[in-house]
Design a protein around this motif. Structure first.
Motif, mmCIF file in Angstrom:
data_model
loop_
_atom_site.group_PDB
_atom_site.id
_atom_site.type_symbol
_atom_site.label_atom_id
_atom_site.label_comp_id
_atom_site.label_asym_id
_atom_site.label_seq_id
_atom_site.Cartn_x
_atom_site.Cartn_y
_atom_site.Cartn_z
ATOM 1 N N ASP A 1 -6.391 -2.392 8.874
ATOM 2 C CA ASP A 1 -6.266 -3.272 7.712
ATOM 3 C C ASP A 1 -5.377 -2.575 6.686
ATOM 4 O O ASP A 1 -5.774 -1.578 6.088
ATOM 5 N N ARG A 2 -4.177 -3.105 6.471
ATOM 6 C CA ARG A 2 -3.239 -2.438 5.566
ATOM 7 C C ARG A 2 -3.714 -2.449 4.120
ATOM 8 O O ARG A 2 -3.188 -1.695 3.287
ATOM 9 N N PHE A 3 -4.687 -3.289 3.790
ATOM 10 C CA PHE A 3 -5.221 -3.323 2.431
ATOM 11 C C PHE A 3 -6.257 -2.219 2.204
ATOM 12 O O PHE A 3 -6.609 -1.918 1.073
ATOM 13 N N ASP A 4 -6.757 -1.655 3.290
ATOM 14 C CA ASP A 4 -7.672 -0.521 3.194
ATOM 15 C C ASP A 4 -6.842 0.756 3.104
ATOM 16 O O ASP A 4 -5.962 0.989 3.936
ATOM 17 N N THR A 5 -7.100 1.587 2.112
ATOM 18 C CA THR A 5 -6.252 2.761 1.882
ATOM 19 C C THR A 5 -6.187 3.672 3.100
ATOM 20 O O THR A 5 -5.101 4.102 3.502
ATOM 21 N N GLN A 6 -7.348 3.980 3.695
ATOM 22 C CA GLN A 6 -7.335 4.887 4.844
ATOM 23 C C GLN A 6 -6.603 4.272 6.033
ATOM 24 O O GLN A 6 -5.827 4.948 6.713
ATOM 25 N N ASP A 7 -6.824 2.994 6.296
ATOM 26 C CA ASP A 7 -6.125 2.331 7.395
ATOM 27 C C ASP A 7 -4.623 2.269 7.130
ATOM 28 O O ASP A 7 -3.803 2.413 8.046
ATOM 29 N N ASN A 8 -4.244 2.037 5.879
ATOM 30 C CA ASN A 8 -2.829 1.976 5.520
ATOM 31 C C ASN A 8 -2.162 3.323 5.788
ATOM 32 O O ASN A 8 -1.080 3.387 6.389
ATOM 33 N N ILE A 9 -2.821 4.387 5.366
ATOM 34 C CA ILE A 9 -2.281 5.729 5.595
ATOM 35 C C ILE A 9 -2.225 6.036 7.083
ATOM 36 O O ILE A 9 -1.228 6.558 7.599
ATOM 37 N N GLY B 1 0.747 -1.236 0.000
ATOM 38 C CA GLY B 1 0.000 0.000 0.000
ATOM 39 C C GLY B 1 0.780 1.291 0.000
ATOM 40 O O GLY B 1 1.999 1.325 -0.195
ATOM 41 N N VAL B 2 0.058 2.372 0.232
ATOM 42 C CA VAL B 2 0.597 3.727 0.163
ATOM 43 C C VAL B 2 1.827 3.892 1.049
ATOM 44 O O VAL B 2 2.853 4.426 0.629
ATOM 45 N N MET B 3 1.736 3.411 2.281
ATOM 46 C CA MET B 3 2.828 3.576 3.238
ATOM 47 C C MET B 3 3.678 2.314 3.363
ATOM 48 O O MET B 3 4.535 2.222 4.229
ATOM 49 N N GLN B 4 3.443 1.323 2.496
ATOM 50 C CA GLN B 4 4.226 0.090 2.432
ATOM 51 C C GLN B 4 4.337 -0.584 3.816
ATOM 52 O O GLN B 4 5.430 -0.779 4.356
ATOM 53 N N LEU B 5 3.193 -0.973 4.346
ATOM 54 C CA LEU B 5 3.140 -1.624 5.646
ATOM 55 C C LEU B 5 3.295 -3.129 5.504
ATOM 56 O O LEU B 5 2.638 -3.752 4.677
ATOM 57 N N MET B 6 4.160 -3.709 6.321
ATOM 58 C CA MET B 6 4.288 -5.154 6.422
ATOM 59 C C MET B 6 3.340 -5.646 7.512
ATOM 60 O O MET B 6 2.828 -4.844 8.309
ATOM 61 N N PRO B 7 3.090 -6.957 7.594
ATOM 62 C CA PRO B 7 2.183 -7.460 8.631
ATOM 63 C C PRO B 7 2.582 -7.038 10.046
ATOM 64 O O PRO B 7 1.740 -6.667 10.850
ATOM 65 N N VAL B 8 3.895 -7.087 10.341
ATOM 66 C CA VAL B 8 4.317 -6.733 11.701
ATOM 67 C C VAL B 8 4.115 -5.240 11.973
ATOM 68 O O VAL B 8 3.775 -4.848 13.095
ATOM 69 N N SER B 9 4.313 -4.387 10.949
ATOM 70 C CA SER B 9 4.093 -2.961 11.172
ATOM 71 C C SER B 9 2.599 -2.649 11.258
ATOM 72 O O SER B 9 2.190 -1.718 11.959
ATOM 73 N N GLN B 10 1.784 -3.436 10.570
ATOM 74 C CA GLN B 10 0.330 -3.292 10.721
ATOM 75 C C GLN B 10 -0.072 -3.600 12.156
ATOM 76 O O GLN B 10 -0.907 -2.908 12.747
ATOM 77 N N THR B 11 0.537 -4.645 12.738
ATOM 78 C CA THR B 11 0.228 -5.008 14.121
ATOM 79 C C THR B 11 0.616 -3.893 15.077
ATOM 80 O O THR B 11 -0.140 -3.524 15.977
ATOM 81 N N TRP B 12 1.809 -3.346 14.879
ATOM 82 C CA TRP B 12 2.274 -2.256 15.735
ATOM 83 C C TRP B 12 1.396 -1.028 15.571
ATOM 84 O O TRP B 12 0.971 -0.404 16.559
ATOM 85 N N ALA B 13 1.083 -0.678 14.324
ATOM 86 C CA ALA B 13 0.245 0.489 14.067
ATOM 87 C C ALA B 13 -1.137 0.307 14.695
ATOM 88 O O ALA B 13 -1.731 1.273 15.187
ATOM 89 N N SER B 14 -1.651 -0.914 14.690
ATOM 90 C CA SER B 14 -2.947 -1.184 15.320
ATOM 91 C C SER B 14 -2.879 -0.924 16.817
ATOM 92 O O SER B 14 -3.822 -0.399 17.423
ATOM 93 N N GLN B 15 -1.753 -1.288 17.423
ATOM 94 C CA GLN B 15 -1.561 -0.995 18.846
ATOM 95 C C GLN B 15 -1.548 0.509 19.076
ATOM 96 O O GLN B 15 -2.125 1.009 20.047
ATOM 97 N N LEU B 16 -0.891 1.238 18.204
ATOM 98 C CA LEU B 16 -0.825 2.688 18.334
ATOM 99 C C LEU B 16 -2.197 3.333 18.133
ATOM 100 O O LEU B 16 -2.532 4.329 18.781
ATOM 101 N N ALA B 17 -2.977 2.750 17.219
ATOM 102 C CA ALA B 17 -4.303 3.296 16.916
ATOM 103 C C ALA B 17 -5.349 2.909 17.956
ATOM 104 O O ALA B 17 -6.383 3.567 18.080
ATOM 105 N N GLY B 18 -5.081 1.817 18.683
ATOM 106 C CA GLY B 18 -6.065 1.338 19.649
ATOM 107 C C GLY B 18 -7.200 0.586 18.995
ATOM 108 O O GLY B 18 -8.253 0.365 19.599
ATOM 109 N N ARG B 19 -7.007 0.179 17.751
ATOM 110 C CA ARG B 19 -8.002 -0.617 17.034
ATOM 111 C C ARG B 19 -7.295 -1.401 15.946
ATOM 112 O O ARG B 19 -6.133 -1.123 15.609
ATOM 113 N N SER B 20 -7.964 -2.362 15.377
ATOM 114 C CA SER B 20 -7.371 -3.177 14.332
ATOM 115 C C SER B 20 -7.361 -2.410 13.011
ATOM 116 O O SER B 20 -8.408 -1.936 12.559
#
Length: 321
Positions: free
Chosen positions: A259-267, A238-257
């Motif tokens: 989805d790196r395949f969703d453009t808004q979630d990826n950004i 995606g836009v910000m080139q998230l790997m699965p592990v960075s998606q997991t970390w970003a989800s922790q930062l966001a406080g919600r799950s």
């Protein structure tokens, strides 16, 4: 969980695969700031191998300080992370690919990415990389000459392209290749915003989370050319080139799950990672380097040559925005 306790503090949003060790496995204790990626490059293996060996959560897992993990051992001497060889732009040599009839030579301008060049000429990114003997992680430079193959046999945009070939000396596990193909097929079937729409989404998201919109835009441009269907050979998406592990970390930062395949979630994930890096880094340059190399690695080993070029490229785009 307090942010300072998360061991993924320095996780790069995307990463290349390190050569895999064949030596016996040993137990190490996770230190503050360690991530699966850092352990992988330090012990010449892959994140996937460590996840499998330690039976961690598939698709990415956070690790914590004090946690015991199995990693490939070394026969002797201290453990050092393999330093990626610098990629230096040079004039074509006898070993460099020569343009064929119908090919076009493009001179890189400030802010260009291979993804952008591919879209501009209507060729697949895979073919463009192959024509120039590059990988998806190669940094291009202003003034560099890029061979654009003829578009007559270009792959149909509706057909997912095969994964880019990894650089020599790097392992490309079949499971990763399958994951890349699946990611491309999934994104090909999804509706994604235009580049202009993506630019607006990045700006709005960065502003909402207190991140300099120009910095988020510059990193997003270098990562994907603001293109949600971009997939690297390591399955960064995606836009910000998230790997699965960075998606997991970003989800922790966001406080919600997320989805790196969703453009808004990826950004959102990329912006939150930038914010976390800026909060921990000593400078803006170090934060940018952390997005590419990992903050812990930058602090303990210094910036690799390709990281320095990445930072310079991000700042060049930043100054043009």
């Amino acid at each position: 969980m307090p942010f300072a306790d998360v061991a993924a503090l320095a996780l790069p949003a995307h990463a290349a695969v390190a050569p895999v060790a064949t030596t016996p496995w040993k137990t190490v204790t996770v230190r503050p700031g360690d991530t699966l990626w850092h352990l992988a490059i330090a012990h010449r293996t892959t994140v996937h191998a460590i996840v499998e060996k330690n039976r961690l959560t598939r698709g990415g897992a956070l690790i914590m300080p004090g946690q015991k993990l199995l990693v490939p051992g070394r026969a002797s001497g201290p453990t050092k992370a393999p330093k990626p060889g610098p990629v230096t732009p040079t004039r074509p040599t006898s070993s460099a690919p020569k343009p064929s009839a119908g090919d076009t030579t493009y001179v890189v301008r400030s802010g260009d990415t291979m993804s952008d060049i591919a879209q501009r000429y209507g060729v697949s990114l895979t073919k463009l990389l192959a024509a120039n003997r590059m990988s998806s992680t190669t940094i291009i430079f202003v003034g560099q000459k890029i061979t654009v193959p003829g578009t007559g046999s270009a792959a149909s945009p509706s057909t997912p392209s095969p994964a880019p070939t990894p650089p020599p000396g790097y392992q490309y596990p079949s499971k990763t290749a399958q994951a890349v193909a699946e990611s491309k097929a999934k994104l090909a079937a999804m509706t994604v915003p235009t580049r202009a729409q993506t630019q607006a989404m990045i700006s709005a998201t960065a502003t909402r989370h207190g991140v300099d919109p120009k910095l988020a835009l510059a990193i997003g441009w270098l990562e994907s050319g603001w293109y949600q269907r971009a997939v690297s050979y390591t399955n960064a998406v995606g836009v910000m080139q998230l790997m699965p592990v960075s998606q997991t970390w970003a989800s922790q930062l966001a406080g919600r799950s997320l989805d790196r395949f969703d453009t808004q979630d990826n950004i959102t994930g990329g912006v939150l990672i930038i914010r976390a890096l800026q909060a921990s880094a000593d400078s803006r340059e170090q934060a940018i380097a952390g997005y590419y190399q990992g903050l812990y690695s930058v602090r303990t080993k210094g910036m690799y040559e390709d990281t320095k070029r990445y930072v310079a490229s991000v700042l060049a785009v930043y100054n043009r925005l």
